[in-house]
Design an enzyme around this catalytic site. Sequence first.
Site, PDB file in Angstrom:
ATOM      1  N   CYS A   1      -8.273  60.695  27.747  1.00 36.70           N
ATOM      2  CA  CYS A   1      -6.893  60.429  28.180  1.00 36.70           C
ATOM      3  C   CYS A   1      -6.484  61.365  29.314  1.00 36.70           C
ATOM      4  CB  CYS A   1      -5.942  60.573  27.017  1.00 36.70           C
ATOM      5  SG  CYS A   1      -6.668  60.101  25.451  1.00 36.70           S
TER       6      CYS A   1
ATOM      7  N   HIS B   1       0.876  54.042  27.875  1.00 36.18           N
ATOM      8  CA  HIS B   1      -0.242  54.979  27.997  1.00 36.18           C
ATOM      9  C   HIS B   1      -1.545  54.245  28.324  1.00 36.18           C
ATOM     10  CE1 HIS B   1      -2.792  58.352  27.488  1.00 36.18           C
ATOM     11  NE2 HIS B   1      -2.953  58.322  26.192  1.00 36.18           N
TER      12      HIS B   1
END
Lengths: 132, 388
Positions: free
Chosen positions: B87, B336
């Site tokens: 991420c 996200h």
Amino acid sequence: MGVARYWREIPARYNLIGKKCQVCGKIYFPPRSICPTCRRKSIGKMEDYKLSGKGTVESYTIIYTPPPEFSDKVPYAIALIRMDEGCYLTGQIVDCDLEEIHIGMRVKACFRRIQEDGKRGAIYYGYKFRKV
Amino acid sequence: MREVAIIGVGMTEFGEIWQKSFRDLVAEAGIKAILDAGIEGDEIDAMYIGGMSTGRFIGQEHVGSLALEVAGLEDLHIPSTRVEAACASGGVAMHQGYLAVASGMYDIVVVGGAEKMTDVVGGEATNILASAADREWEAFFGATFPGLYALMARYHMHKYGTTPEQLAMVAVKNHYNGSLNPKAQFKRKITVEDVLNSPIVADPLHLLDCSPITDGAAAAILAPLDIAKKYTDKIVKIKASVQACDTLSLHGRKRFDSLPAAVHAAKKAYEIAGIKPKDIDLAEVHDCFTIAEIIAIEDLGFFEKGEGGKATEEGLTALDGEIPINTSGGLKAKGHPVGATGVAQINEIVLQLRGEADKRQVKDAEIGLAHNVGGSGGTCVIHILEAV
């Protein structure tokens, strides 16, 4: 996934064989090839070490949204366990009411079925933990 | 080392964007950033693109080359590199772009980040995201990614008395901010009750404590500060760009109420920038789960360790608070798309520092910080930006 991937981890996952740095005496699990404290000095000096299997729950969670391989197990408990030898590991807690689990609970490793590769594939075993 | 400026930014709308492919998203974010910077294609010296798991989300690796082709720059044969750090892929791409310009190797560098997460179905996205954890020693035993953050949440609650309501307040605040951001995936406000009544994913984390599955892309154009003026008078300088790493697994760490890599990166970034946490006017932090924001605002030195929940409850991190956190809506409400997130955070800070953040504008914002985390803390990238 090829079975060799699981086969090669059998000593650690079946019998909790970790590593002990012969220089500083620290014990590591999962096994590692270099001691992060002694580094160069530890090369070739990381020896197999069998953990006692005893530990204490440092934190835990109850999983309700699982990966596909664990969908028949929900809800199940996953814990961060501080082993008596000083290292930490991640594993399931079984054979007790989920409400009983708490931080500080004493546990001991047991040998269990972890997951399987579909209905006709290999069954993968390893450690889970039970209340002492 | 040369000083580096951001001369342009651009991003797509974030959400379930079924009508757009990975290529479409990369093209849209890149074009917007290039137009914003006012550069010509043949001025670009190199590209870095963050993507966490394009291979498993869309079956496509080698996205450096793909991005070059999408940009129509193949005849320049410039280097275009895909960067992966779960991420934190976008943040690490930013750091690589920064190094490339600061070193003097390249002048104009395009940094991008993209992820197309909704082309897989069912629990597959959850399984792919578990690749950010330790596959052999965490995921194999049934630990999920939300599960790892749930372990940190329970630990934090036990040690400091942080409450489920305080966790929920992070989501409530970020959804409010998201309602002011036209590019956010969720533009609806929610209440503490909504969070606490949502299904439990990994106790104590509820569905609304978690960031969503999102499609999206973001880009930024970097240039040496001394030639940045040639392109724009809205220059934002990179005061610090720091990456720090730690163990892949959570159980390998020294502590569980903090991300040691974030603490390390923050300390170094403040030193390089010559500032203190109190000098930061706003921050975008990696709130992949509500607990992650609480831990982040403590790790970054905005609040004492253990005080993050209380600070959130008191409104200190709200848009009109002492230190506004996640004015964009954060990962929670803005969305996200894992590889894009680090670059999207930079987009928000740049807009704020230029005074272009519209309804969510923080008054007199001069210095902003972006905090991007990979996995459960195996990688952390911090950027400190300043309007000049």
